[in-house]
Every structure is written in C-alpha cells, then in structure tokens.
Design an enzyme around this catalytic site. Structure first.
Site, PDB file in Angstrom:
ATOM      1  N   ARG A 102       0.817  -1.211   0.000  1.00 51.86           N
ATOM      2  CA  ARG A 102       0.000   0.000   0.000  1.00 51.86           C
ATOM      3  C   ARG A 102       0.848   1.256   0.000  1.00 51.86           C
ATOM      4  O   ARG A 102       0.322   2.348  -0.165  1.00 51.86           O
ATOM      5  CB  ARG A 102      -0.913   0.023   1.232  1.00 51.86           C
ATOM      6  CG  ARG A 102      -1.912  -1.104   1.288  1.00 51.86           C
ATOM      7  CD  ARG A 102      -2.670  -1.078   2.593  1.00 51.86           C
ATOM      8  NE  ARG A 102      -1.774  -0.846   3.718  1.00 51.86           N
ATOM      9  CZ  ARG A 102      -2.106  -1.072   4.980  1.00 51.86           C
ATOM     10  NH1 ARG A 102      -3.309  -1.515   5.270  1.00 51.86           N
ATOM     11  NH2 ARG A 102      -1.248  -0.836   5.953  1.00 51.86           N
TER      12      ARG A 102
ATOM     13  N   ARG B 120     -21.834  -4.435   3.022  1.00 56.31           N
ATOM     14  CA  ARG B 120     -21.154  -5.686   3.344  1.00 56.31           C
ATOM     15  C   ARG B 120     -21.726  -6.322   4.611  1.00 56.31           C
ATOM     16  O   ARG B 120     -21.987  -5.645   5.600  1.00 56.31           O
ATOM     17  CB  ARG B 120     -19.649  -5.467   3.506  1.00 56.31           C
ATOM     18  CG  ARG B 120     -18.974  -5.123   2.214  1.00 56.31           C
ATOM     19  CD  ARG B 120     -17.469  -5.197   2.296  1.00 56.31           C
ATOM     20  NE  ARG B 120     -16.886  -4.186   3.164  1.00 56.31           N
ATOM     21  CZ  ARG B 120     -15.610  -3.814   3.115  1.00 56.31           C
ATOM     22  NH1 ARG B 120     -14.798  -4.382   2.238  1.00 56.31           N
ATOM     23  NH2 ARG B 120     -15.144  -2.897   3.934  1.00 56.31           N
TER      24      ARG B 120
ATOM     25  N   ARG C  82     -19.257  -5.318   9.864  1.00 57.17           N
ATOM     26  CA  ARG C  82     -17.930  -5.002  10.392  1.00 57.17           C
ATOM     27  C   ARG C  82     -17.969  -3.680  11.143  1.00 57.17           C
ATOM     28  O   ARG C  82     -18.630  -2.723  10.725  1.00 57.17           O
ATOM     29  CB  ARG C  82     -16.913  -4.923   9.255  1.00 57.17           C
ATOM     30  CG  ARG C  82     -16.435  -6.267   8.777  1.00 57.17           C
ATOM     31  CD  ARG C  82     -15.602  -6.193   7.517  1.00 57.17           C
ATOM     32  NE  ARG C  82     -14.626  -5.105   7.499  1.00 57.17           N
ATOM     33  CZ  ARG C  82     -13.742  -4.926   6.522  1.00 57.17           C
ATOM     34  NH1 ARG C  82     -13.720  -5.757   5.491  1.00 57.17           N
ATOM     35  NH2 ARG C  82     -12.886  -3.933   6.567  1.00 57.17           N
TER      36      ARG C  82
END
Length: 291
Positions: A148, A182, A226
C-alpha cells in the site's frame, strides 16, 4: 528467522517468468515501462522471506484497489482458477484481531478509526504467512491489500519478483455503497452484500449494475456488520487510500507491470472481461472457477 534479517537484491527479469500476460486492451491497459530506477535502501526488522526460484513457481500477482472494490472476490476466484494461495492482508489483520495476542488491542484501535495499519505490523503478519506457505510447499501467490506504500513495494521488490499488478477501479460513490452493504455470517463466516447498485450511464460514462449478493436463508438471521463499515470510517479509508495509492501505482507503472481494470459491473459482467484481460478466458477451469 535468520532470513528475515536481510534484504535480497531485486531481480530485474520480468517477461521470461510471467505465466499469463494481458492481451486485451479494451477494458484494461498495461502502461509502457520506463527505465527501472533503483529502490532506495533502508533497514527493517522484519523483511519478507526470500521466495523460491522463479523457474519453480506459479504466478506472483498483486491486486490493488480501494477498500470495497472487490480485491478479495476476484483474487480468491483467480486463486482457485490458478491453484495459488490468495493472501489478503486484511484477513491477516482480522485474524490477529480475533486472537488474544498483544497486538490485537493496538490493531483494534487503528482499524476502528479507519487508519492504515503500519508497515511494520503488516510486514510482520505477511512474513509469518509466507513462511508458513513455503513450509507447506506453496508456489506463487496472489497478494490482496499489499503493498500500500512505496516502502512496502520496495521491500516486496527486494525479495521477490512480482509478475503483474492488477489495479481494480470503481467510482467512489459506488465503493461507498458497496462497503456499507457488506455483511458477514457470524456462524459460517460467509461474506455477502445487501447493496443493490443500478447507476445509469451519463455524459459518456457507462452505467454500472451490481446486484446484491444475498445470503441463503439459514444465514439471513446471523448477519453481522464489520465495526469499521460506517459511513464516516469508510469515507476516511477511501480518502487515505486515494492519497497513498498514486505513488504505488506509479511505482509499478514505471516498471511496466500495472494493469488498470475498470470494473463494468458486478461479478457476471466483470469476471469474463477480467479473464479476457488476463489472457485466461480460454483456461480449461474457467467455468468451474466462475461458478
């Protein structure tokens, strides 16, 4: 662990070791390579372990893309298709979070604030995973979520040969909807998405249709969200990623290894075109992997 105390010289060979190369430029393009520029040297307490000889291994690919773009979905499908492990740094972090190790509390604070986990932590977790894979005889990999940063890319280049870097792309407003949709089954661990995205094309831009990925009835009452999938945290993650991704993309673009792929929709629309761009559309196991 002695192998983790030093960096190796980077290998400059690319085309002779790659097993599959993109041939279709209609939905994706590989940038022309500029002369290679040397990696800046630095010391690190936990460099990644050296990999096996390139002649004896499978593809070694990296998947880049914003949070929620689908790196895990397409990375795992290609993992099954090519018979290589799919290594997602996000999964490594979540596994550590679920443990009782000394790192779990520190990671929980970082993740819940939408911040990026430090290079040192990611490298340590990835080192353990790669060493465990080598011990089991794994050959090749698809990395998801790493590197990243430029520093991470330099570490990776110093110890292994990356064949191809696939950069998956979606508009930011689509990414936000996807992340907020999600869901995970608390019982079986299955991943689903309740977002239904249907955006009409305007001003020459194509429309994007993504049907929800709904759970089976026995998972429907066990879905969890999450803790970091809130609008504020997702927006912060996207902002941080966009700022940090450009140098990494340029790092691989200058080496002729970056494949830009704009996702045209959900899995039914995107999977066949991604296989075509990767020169895998005639692979004998394509149909079973797409199921």
């Amino acid at each position: 662990m002695a192998a983790l105390t030093r960096l190796l010289k980077p290998s400059h060979s690319f085309s002779s070791h790659i097993s599959y190369i993109p041939r279709s430029l209609s939905t994706a393009s590989i940038e022309e390579a500029d002369p290679r520029f040397p990696s800046s040297p630095f010391s690190t307490p936990n460099p990644l372990p050296p990999r096996s000889d390139p002649k004896d291994r499978n593809v070694q690919w990296v998947f880049l893309g914003s949070p929620g773009v689908g790196k895990g979905t397409y990375g795992s499908r290609l993992s099954n298709l090519l018979g290589v492990p799919h290594i997602a740094t996000g999964d490594l972090v979540r596994h550590e979070l679920s443990s009782s190790g000394p790192l779990s509390l520190q990671l929980a604070e970082i993740v819940n604030q939408g911040k990026l986990v430090s290079d040192e932590i990611i490298i340590s977790l990835l080192s353990k995973r790669l060493e465990a894979g080598e011990a089991k005889g794994e050959s090749g990999f698809i990395l998801d979520g790493f590197p990243r940063t430029i520093r991470q890319a330099e570490i990776l280049e110093g110890v292994t040969e990356i064949d191809l870097v696939v950069n998956l792309k979606l508009p930011e407003y689509v990414l936000l909807e996807k992340c907020l949709g999600r869901r995970t089954c608390s019982q079986c661990g299955g991943n689903f998405n309740v977002a239904s995205i249907n955006i009409k094309g305007e001003n020459g831009n194509p429309g994007i249709i993504m049907a929800p990925l709904l759970p089976p009835p026995h998972c429907a009452s066990k879905l969890t969200i999450r803790s970091d999938d809130t609008e504020a945290v997702v927006k912060e993650r996207l902002h941080v990623y966009n700022e940090m991704s450009q140098p990494v993309e340029e790092f691989y673009r200058s080496r002729g290894k970056l494949l830009e792929f704009d996702l045209p929709g959900g899995i039914p629309e995107s999977w066949p075109k991604l296989l075509q761009a990767l020169n895998l559309d005639d692979h004998e196991d394509t149909q079973s992997a797409a199921a």
